[in-house]
Design an enzyme around this catalytic site. Sequence first.
Site, PDB file in Angstrom:
ATOM      1  N   GLY A 197       0.810  -1.206   0.000  1.00 54.89           N
ATOM      2  CA  GLY A 197       0.000   0.000   0.000  1.00 54.89           C
ATOM      3  C   GLY A 197       0.845   1.257   0.000  1.00 54.89           C
TER       4      GLY A 197
ATOM      5  N   HIS B 282      10.816  38.027   7.653  1.00 56.83           N
ATOM      6  CA  HIS B 282      11.888  37.536   6.794  1.00 56.83           C
ATOM      7  C   HIS B 282      13.120  37.223   7.644  1.00 56.83           C
ATOM      8  CE1 HIS B 282      14.497  37.155   3.291  1.00 56.83           C
ATOM      9  NE2 HIS B 282      15.371  37.929   3.933  1.00 56.83           N
TER      10      HIS B 282
END
Length: 492
Positions: free
Chosen positions: A186, A468
């Site tokens: 899976g 930032h």
Amino acid sequence: MVVGDVTTGTDVLIIGAGPAGYVAAIRAGQLDLDVTLVEKEAYGGTCLNHGCIPSKALITATDVAHDARNAEEMGIHADPAIDLAGMVDWKDGVVDQLTSGVEKLCKANQVNLLEGTATFTDEHTARVSHSGEGQGSETLEFEHAVIATGSRPIEIPNFEFGDEPVLNSRQALALDSVPDSLVVVGAGYIGMELASVFAKLGTDVTVIEMLDSILPGYDDDLKRPVKQRANDLGIEFEFGYTASEWHERADGEGITVAADPIEETAADGGSAEAVEGETGESLELDAEKVLVAVGREPVSDTLDLESAGVETNDRGFIETDSRARTNVDHVFAVGDVAGEPMLAHKGSAEGQVAAEVIAGEPAAIDYQAMPAVVFTDPEIATVGMTESEAEENGFETVVGQFPFRASGRALTTGESDGFVKVVAEESDGYVLGASIVGPEASELIAELGLAIELGATLEDVASTVHAHPTLSESVMEAAENALGHAIHTLNR
């Protein structure tokens, strides 16, 4: 009622103490309802004990080792030793801290806790059988009930979880030694997450998948970086096959897993399709262990729902309305047992709604801003509608995208694969959906979920100043890109 039973009453009976059930219990307690929470195994349910938390603990731990081992570009040279037993002990400590916290929070909110298995005897009565010899049972009369029994791993023929080399996700997370080789059946989110964990621990991993790609239901551009990273880790894939049986090797060195090719058919729920195996011949894969991760099924067959008049669909899920009610007005269902998406945070949201509806509050569930996250490497996170879904719903869309390779912060972490994509309505800029693949996608998606919930526009997101250097700037830049004035990437 059984002769000798003790009969008690409660306003709200909640069956199952996972993220859906315990949240419902705490919220109901906050609303001054008399609450009884029944749990047969461990507070916190599968998520805290055997799923979300332990898997993320091992993902983090293996990432630390893998990153240290592969940091030569940063001037770091290391070869950390892996002590899986020690890693599991640390993981178990995290789990114990959280589960004990759940119990304390329940008690602090006057929730009555009962250990045992609850079954309905009629629409307003349930019997709780206590575990342990001589513990007996008791009968509970309730005004309202909340079913929160969760889900369990699906077994496939010839791969019973009681057989020693065959693992489900719970058993894989409890191993105390690293297997030399592993076959994963899976390639959904559980299979891919654990395949990466064991590959980073040094295990040779092969994934068998009946479809033509990993992670069905996710767009190809999101899956591509995950598949490439898996290839880099040495994970091998066999698409178009289904595991059929296993047997012990004649030399006693592990097992052999047989897989048969399947005929080409369309698949449900995603762009992937079942495809015929490349060679058209059966495979035999040698391994030490096999992990079966083909999905989960609802735990609804243990409750005697017929006695309460509660109906399920043909897959065993209990269908509910926007207020978490079943077909019986005073019985609610929340979490995995109530159907897809089977997400812990979705269950918690439903649990809160159920408690508030029972208390007479005007609550309802809104799935529009429900995030979904896959903790692969790199992570995938989505919320709201994809571009194609928005267009199918009649929206004229505009899309903005920002690559992490243009993010200064992403480059300084050494993780610059992936992007942020934002989908909005072209005429007024309302954010309709978003998808992220890359570093900290699970954290970054929250801002875009909030944007959808609040009805924010691209301009709202783009004009919000982001610190930032941060990864969150990528969200701002994706919104700016949709508006045509991104600074750090070329505009569309």
